[in-house]
Design an enzyme around this catalytic site. Structure first.
Site, short mmCIF file in Angstrom:
data_model
loop_
_atom_site.label_atom_id
_atom_site.label_comp_id
_atom_site.label_asym_id
_atom_site.label_seq_id
_atom_site.Cartn_x
_atom_site.Cartn_y
_atom_site.Cartn_z
N GLU A 1 -1.24 -5.19 8.78
CA GLU A 1 -0.42 -4.56 9.82
C GLU A 1 -1.05 -4.75 11.19
OE1 GLU A 1 0.34 -0.44 8.87
OE2 GLU A 1 1.04 -0.94 6.84
N LYS B 1 -1.15 -9.39 3.32
CA LYS B 1 -0.39 -8.86 4.46
C LYS B 1 -1.25 -7.85 5.20
CE LYS B 1 3.33 -5.94 3.89
NZ LYS B 1 2.94 -4.67 4.55
N ASP C 1 -1.07 -6.18 0.01
CA ASP C 1 -1.42 -5.53 1.27
C ASP C 1 -2.93 -5.37 1.41
OD1 ASP C 1 0.75 -5.00 2.89
OD2 ASP C 1 1.27 -3.12 1.88
N ASP D 1 0.84 -1.20 0.00
CA ASP D 1 0.00 0.00 0.00
C ASP D 1 0.88 1.26 0.00
OD1 ASP D 1 0.86 -0.10 2.61
OD2 ASP D 1 -1.13 0.09 3.52
N SER D 2 2.20 1.06 -0.03
CA SER D 2 3.12 2.17 -0.29
C SER D 2 2.83 2.78 -1.66
CB SER D 2 4.58 1.69 -0.23
OG SER D 2 4.77 0.55 -1.03
N GLU E 1 9.37 -3.91 10.38
CA GLU E 1 9.84 -2.64 9.82
C GLU E 1 10.42 -1.73 10.89
OE1 GLU E 1 7.05 -0.72 7.20
OE2 GLU E 1 8.29 1.07 7.00
O1 KIV Z 1 3.58 -1.10 1.57
C1 KIV Z 1 4.76 -1.46 1.55
O2 KIV Z 1 5.51 -1.19 0.62
C2 KIV Z 1 5.25 -2.22 2.67
C3 KIV Z 1 6.73 -2.37 2.77
C4 KIV Z 1 7.27 -1.13 3.38
C5 KIV Z 1 7.12 -3.58 3.52
O3 KIV Z 1 4.51 -2.67 3.50
#
Ligand code: KIV
Length: 257
Positions: free
Chosen positions: A111, A109, A81, A42-43, A177
């Site tokens: 958080e 994934k 994500d 989600d970056s 992280e």
């Molecule tokens: O969203 C992302 O790119 C991430 C990485 C920083 C691991 O979760």
């Protein structure tokens, strides 16, 4: 590459490589270079959409980019994500994870730690492979900030206990992280599932970087980033990243806390 391969890498002492990608072309490049896993992070809120954080990323964006990346991936494990507010309860988490799997993800994934017990259990009960994300959690930036986590004994213990809880609930891997390298090592040594670090030291079981950071595109990257495109091509930079992770030459102290 499947989820069992990822877990067996840890048992064999082989480091895991992971890069984020958001479109088919980058996915194809990273995949052809031999990266073990590709994360549709989600970056994308930062690097694709130009926002200051990831809070604006929604399921629609994650599905679009997951579908695009899936078309470029042949070998790598594709992790997607779960975006902000997409797993506020077990039912919602399951419905959204199913959509990401249908879009081409092999694993999702999310958080956070023990506060999401019901979500982790619901995904596990429905055979959806899950990767956790502990330490700095960008979706909690408003409360956590972008700073190193687990610096005191209490916070370090919370991260360690969360990692053990996630493992006991069937989570298959954890992204860790921005924590001190000593804590990264302790977490990796305390559980049997792989710990993929980003700013968590060289003793994690693997390393992940935002693809754009690895290629030196990001203007003000965090300390844990290394630009692998100092000369050469995106292809040679990607291969250099993979080799450096496999040989434990990345991260060095310069990219660790
Ligand atoms: O969203 C992302 O790119 C991430 C990485 C920083 C691991 O979760």
């Amino acid at each position: 590459m499947n989820i069992n391969d990822l877990v067996s890498f840890k048992q064999l002492g082989k480091k895991i490589t992971c890069l984020t990608a958001y479109d088919a072309s980058f996915a194809q490049l990273f995949d052809a270079c031999g990266v073990d896993s590709i994360l549709v992070g989600d970056s994308l809120g930062n690097v694709i959409q130009g926002h200051e954080n990831t809070l604006s990323v929604n399921m629609q964006a994650m599905l679009y980019h997951t579908q695009s990346v899936a078309r470029g991936v042949k070998h790598a494990l594709l992790i997607s994500d779960m975006p902000y507010q997409s797993y506020t309860n077990a039912e919602q988490a399951l419905a959204n994870a199913q959509r990401l799997m249908q879009a081409g993800a092999h694993m999702v994934k999310l958080e956070g730690g023990r506060e999401h017990k019901a979500c982790f259990n619901s995904l596990q009960d429905n055979n959806i492979a899950v990767c956790g994300h502990l330490g700095l959690q960008p979706q909690s930036v408003l409360t956590m900030g972008y700073k190193v986590q687990g610096k005191n004994q209490h916070d370090a213990q919370t991260i360690l206990d969360d990692a053990k809880a996630l493992e006991s609930w069937g989570v298959k891997a954890i992204v860790l992280e921005c924590v001190p390298a000593s804590l990264g090592k302790q977490v990796a040594q305390s559980i049997n599932i792989p710990v993929i670090g980003i700013g968590a030291g060289v003793d994690c079981d693997g390393q992940v970087l935002v693809g754009y950071d690895m290629l030196g595109i990001t203007q003000h990257p965090p300390k844990f980033v290394k630009n692998f495109l100092t000369n050469g091509t995106p292809k040679s930079a990607t291969k250099a990243f993979i080799q450096a992770v496999k040989n434990q030459q990345f991260p060095t102290d310069a990219q660790s806390y």
